[in-house]
Every structure is written in structure tokens, then in C-alpha cells.
Design a protein around this motif. Structure first.
Motif, PDB file in Angstrom:
ATOM      1  N   GLY A 122       0.844  -0.914   0.236  1.00  0.00           N
ATOM      2  CA  GLY A 122      -0.119  -0.337   0.098  1.00  0.00           C
ATOM      3  C   GLY A 122       0.932   1.312   0.043  1.00  0.00           C
ATOM      4  N   GLN A 123       1.810   1.794  -0.328  1.00  0.00           N
ATOM      5  CA  GLN A 123       2.700   2.465  -0.437  1.00  0.00           C
ATOM      6  C   GLN A 123       3.095   3.033  -1.412  1.00  0.00           C
ATOM      7  N   PRO A 124       3.116   4.214  -1.822  1.00  0.00           N
ATOM      8  CA  PRO A 124       2.880   5.245  -3.198  1.00  0.00           C
ATOM      9  C   PRO A 124       4.740   4.684  -3.828  1.00  0.00           C
ATOM     10  N   ILE A 125       4.617   4.894  -5.363  1.00  0.00           N
ATOM     11  CA  ILE A 125       5.164   4.597  -6.374  1.00  0.00           C
ATOM     12  C   ILE A 125       5.619   6.306  -7.274  1.00  0.00           C
ATOM     13  N   GLY A 126       6.448   6.505  -7.062  1.00  0.00           N
ATOM     14  CA  GLY A 126       6.681   7.414  -6.887  1.00  0.00           C
ATOM     15  C   GLY A 126       7.262   7.293  -9.162  1.00  0.00           C
ATOM     16  N   ILE A 127       6.558   8.139  -9.437  1.00  0.00           N
ATOM     17  CA  ILE A 127       6.321   7.963 -11.251  1.00  0.00           C
ATOM     18  C   ILE A 127       6.005   9.389 -11.909  1.00  0.00           C
ATOM     19  N   PRO A 128       6.527   9.757 -12.265  1.00  0.00           N
ATOM     20  CA  PRO A 128       6.855  11.419 -12.706  1.00  0.00           C
ATOM     21  C   PRO A 128       5.918  11.442 -14.261  1.00  0.00           C
ATOM     22  N   ASN A 129       6.286  10.528 -15.060  1.00  0.00           N
ATOM     23  CA  ASN A 129       5.813  10.316 -16.022  1.00  0.00           C
ATOM     24  C   ASN A 129       5.635   8.870 -16.575  1.00  0.00           C
ATOM     25  N   SER A 189      -1.038   3.028  -6.116  1.00  0.00           N
ATOM     26  CA  SER A 189      -1.007   4.296  -5.673  1.00  0.00           C
ATOM     27  C   SER A 189      -0.068   4.665  -5.577  1.00  0.00           C
ATOM     28  N   VAL A 190      -0.120   5.735  -7.461  1.00  0.00           N
ATOM     29  CA  VAL A 190       1.317   6.305  -7.615  1.00  0.00           C
ATOM     30  C   VAL A 190       0.962   8.001  -7.593  1.00  0.00           C
ATOM     31  N   VAL A 191       2.814   9.016  -7.118  1.00  0.00           N
ATOM     32  CA  VAL A 191       2.524   9.973  -7.451  1.00  0.00           C
ATOM     33  C   VAL A 191       3.706  10.047  -8.407  1.00  0.00           C
ATOM     34  N   ASN A 192       3.641  11.821  -7.966  1.00  0.00           N
ATOM     35  CA  ASN A 192       5.099  12.723  -9.088  1.00  0.00           C
ATOM     36  C   ASN A 192       5.280  13.404  -7.886  1.00  0.00           C
ATOM     37  N   SER A 193       6.450  11.847  -7.484  1.00  0.00           N
ATOM     38  CA  SER A 193       7.255  11.856  -7.066  1.00  0.00           C
ATOM     39  C   SER A 193       9.159  11.926  -7.019  1.00  0.00           C
ATOM     40  N   THR A 194       9.942  11.765  -7.405  1.00  0.00           N
ATOM     41  CA  THR A 194      11.051  11.080  -7.654  1.00  0.00           C
ATOM     42  C   THR A 194      12.311  11.416  -6.268  1.00  0.00           C
ATOM     43  N   GLU A 195      11.463  11.154  -4.586  1.00  0.00           N
ATOM     44  CA  GLU A 195      12.352  11.049  -3.552  1.00  0.00           C
ATOM     45  C   GLU A 195      12.361   9.259  -3.635  1.00  0.00           C
ATOM     46  N   SER A 196      14.302   9.628  -3.226  1.00  0.00           N
ATOM     47  CA  SER A 196      14.509   8.349  -2.621  1.00  0.00           C
ATOM     48  C   SER A 196      13.619   7.577  -1.550  1.00  0.00           C
ATOM     49  N   ILE A 221       6.267  -1.545 -22.548  1.00  0.00           N
ATOM     50  CA  ILE A 221       4.925  -1.605 -22.409  1.00  0.00           C
ATOM     51  C   ILE A 221       4.893  -0.012 -21.258  1.00  0.00           C
ATOM     52  N   SER A 222       3.962   0.816 -21.401  1.00  0.00           N
ATOM     53  CA  SER A 222       4.303   2.010 -20.256  1.00  0.00           C
ATOM     54  C   SER A 222       4.531   1.954 -18.991  1.00  0.00           C
ATOM     55  N   LEU A 223       5.053   2.378 -17.839  1.00  0.00           N
ATOM     56  CA  LEU A 223       4.846   2.287 -16.687  1.00  0.00           C
ATOM     57  C   LEU A 223       3.436   2.009 -15.710  1.00  0.00           C
ATOM     58  N   GLY A 224       2.286   2.964 -16.419  1.00  0.00           N
ATOM     59  CA  GLY A 224       1.444   3.161 -15.904  1.00  0.00           C
ATOM     60  C   GLY A 224       0.375   1.601 -16.088  1.00  0.00           C
ATOM     61  N   GLU A 225       0.822   0.868 -17.158  1.00  0.00           N
ATOM     62  CA  GLU A 225       0.210  -0.337 -18.338  1.00  0.00           C
ATOM     63  C   GLU A 225       0.851  -0.733 -16.772  1.00  0.00           C
ATOM     64  N   LEU A 226       2.091  -1.156 -16.534  1.00  0.00           N
ATOM     65  CA  LEU A 226       2.716  -2.304 -16.010  1.00  0.00           C
ATOM     66  C   LEU A 226       2.226  -1.877 -14.247  1.00  0.00           C
ATOM     67  N   VAL A 227       2.071  -0.456 -13.451  1.00  0.00           N
ATOM     68  CA  VAL A 227       1.511  -0.113 -12.990  1.00  0.00           C
ATOM     69  C   VAL A 227       0.232  -1.198 -12.733  1.00  0.00           C
TER      70      VAL A 227
END
Length: 298
Positions: A182-189, A244-251, A226-232
Motif C-alpha cells: 500500500g505504499q506510493p510509487i513515484g512515477i513522474p511520467n 498509489s502513483v505519485v509525482n515524486s522523485t523521492e529516494s 509497455i508503459s510504467l502506467g500499464e505495468l502498475v
């Protein structure tokens, strides 16, 4: 019996390649820094070399010869040049493990989209190529050296992202674990697209292309991308969890596949030569289900 030299070969699909060469009946010599153990016992010969020191290669290769060389460990044009000169007259065919990263960011690249024969070479060491951009340039320049020197019959194998159940990078597993917890994944695009190949098929391809007379660059792997969105979305569907996909580049949050652009390849040349690869959807689904099951058992 063929004599085969593998530069590297003690990690991931390089190790799988060595095992396949042994099973193929080849006399295999593995040349590494000698810092890692391997499972091959007395089935291989071993040489200790330092790719950043030409004299170590010249000494190790003195008085020896091979029918075929697999290069799994070259990461700079200086290493490509020094290795070529150290092996000149000692080998005829040379299989270089390259990458789809030699192409500019984009999708479904064909082999002609990067020409190693005309690429200008600036000789630098591996330490002068930091990050993704450095990796791209190092592999481009290394390919260019091998092809332009003309010492060997060269094949540059431009691998896409390599995945498998035993993938030590755990980059695909990262996404599965995040969604399951249930943790977010940072995917800016989320629209960025990538190509993949299974590690076992990568090793099979190297074995097969070594047995062929093909020369030049070639893209192996499962067809399409495949796109990252499609993979998720695929992971969420197979795990019955919400992503949970967020616009983040946090390590720690950002996807390890969240690169500055798309990287995917057209594999029709390889399939046209008779090489077969698992369908992309099937490849990803079997790995996602494997990681879900692995997570459930922990």
C-alpha cells in the motif's frame, strides 16, 4: 570442441551464459578480477584480469587463443581498445554485451538508429561516465571502438531491461512490493515505455548468436513495449490491490524505471533470424505472480 573466453560471467545472465556454454560442450575460460566466487568448479578455466589495466590482460592472454569471446564487463572505450589490442590475433569472433541505452530516448528503435561505425570516440575511463547519461555514452563509445577497429567479427547485443525471478536488482519486484504494502510509487511520467527480456532468454540468445555467423548490432527481447502506467495497472490487477502513483522523485519512493525518457526496441531482426522470446504480457505476468507468491510466503 570450441574454446570460448568469457570476460565477466560471474553475475546474473553472464553466469547463466557460462553454464549454457559448459552444457554445450565448449571449453570455457572465465576472465574476471577474481574477487567473486563462481559455481562452475573445474568445468571452467580461470584468468585474473583488470579491465582498467591493459598490462594485466596482455599478461593473462599471452600464448592463448580462443574461437569466440563474450564480453560482459566492458564499460569504457579505453577498455574496449585495450582488450581488443590484447586479444588481437588470439580470437576471431567477439560478442559484446551492449544495451538499448545506446539509442536516444524513444520507442521501438531499430538497429539502424545508432551507427557504431561512424560514432566519434573520445577515449575515457569507466570512472568518467557517471549516471545514466554516462552509461549511455560509455556503451556507445565502446561499441564504436569494437566495430571501427575491425580486429574481430563483432556482434553488439543491445539488450533491453533484463528481468527474472532471480533478478538481483529487484527493480520489477520494487513495484510489486510497493503495491502489496500500500505504499506510493513515484512515477513522474507514467507514459514512458520500456522493453524487456527474461535473463534465461538473454543467455540463450548469447549462446545462439555466438553459434551463428551474424555480425553487427542486434536487439533481442520480447516484442513490443509497455508503459510504467500499464505495468502498475497490471500489478494492481494481478494482486487485487490498489496502486498509489505519485509525482515524486523521492529516494525510496521513486520507481527505478522512472528514467528521463522511454527506451524500447524493435526486435524483429532477431526474431527474423529464428530467435524466439516469450510474449511480453506473459513474461511480466509470470514474474509479477512469482513476486506476489514470494511476498505471501514471507
Amino acid at each position: 570442441m570450441r574454446k570460448v573466453l568469457v570476460l565477466g560471467g560471474t553475475q546474473y545472465f553472464g553466469k547463466k551464459l557460462v553454464q549454457k556454454l559448459i552444457e554445450n560442450g565448449d571449453e570455457v575460460t572465465v576472465a574476471t578480477r577474481g574477487t567473486k566466487s563462481d559455481p562452475f568448479g573445474d568445468h571452467v578455466k580461470r584468468l585474473v584480469i583488470d579491465r582498467e589495466k591493459k598490462e594485466s590482460m596482455s599478461a593473462a592472454f599471452e600464448g592463448k587463443a580462443w574461437d569466440l569471446v563474450y564480453d560482459q564487463s566492458c564499460f569504457s572505450p579505453i577498455e574496449a581498445k585495450d582488450t581488443s589490442e590484447a586479444l588481437e590475433g588470439k580470437a576471431g569472433r567477439y560478442i559484446f554485451t551492449s544495451t538499448q541505452a545506446v539509442y536516444d530516448f524513444g520507442t521501438l528503435h531499430t538497429e539502424s538508429n545508432f551507427n557504431a561505425n561512424t560514432y566519434p570516440v573520445e577515449y575515457k575511463s569507466r570512472r568518467e561516465y557517471p549516471g545514466y547519461e554516462g552509461y549511455k555514452e560509455a556503451k556507445r563509445a565502446s561499441e564504436a571502438v569494437f566495430h571501427q577497429l575491425g580486429i574481430f567479427e563483432v556482434v553488439s547485443v543491445r539488450f533491453p531491461i533484463v528481468v527474472s525471478e532471480d533478478d538481483y536488482t529487484e527493480r520489477l519486484k520494487f513495484h510489486v512490493d510497493k503495491i502489496l504494502s500500500g505504499q506510493p510509487i513515484g512515477i513522474p511520467n507514467p507514459e514512458l515505455r520500456y522493453s524487456f527480456i527474461h535473463a534465461d532468454e538473454a543467455a540463450d540468445f548469447l549462446l545462439g548468436i555466438g553459434n551463428s555467423k551474424f555480425m553487427g548490432p542486434i536487439n533481442p527481447g520480447s516484442a513490443g513495449d509497455i508503459s510504467l502506467g500499464e505495468l502498475v495497472d497490471k500489478i494492481a490487477l494481478l494482486s487485487n490491490k490498489k496502486a498509489s502513483v505519485v509525482n515524486s522523485t523521492e529516494s525510496g519512493t521513486v520507481s527505478p524505471y522512472a528514467l528521463p525518457g522511454s527506451w524500447s526496441i524493435d526486435t524483429s531482426l532477431a526474431t527474423g533470424l529464428g530467435f524466439k522470446f516469450i510474449e511480453l504480457d506473459q513474461l511480466l505476468e509470470q514474474l509479477i505472480l512469482f513476486y506476489i507468491k514470494q511476498n505471501d510466503s514471507n
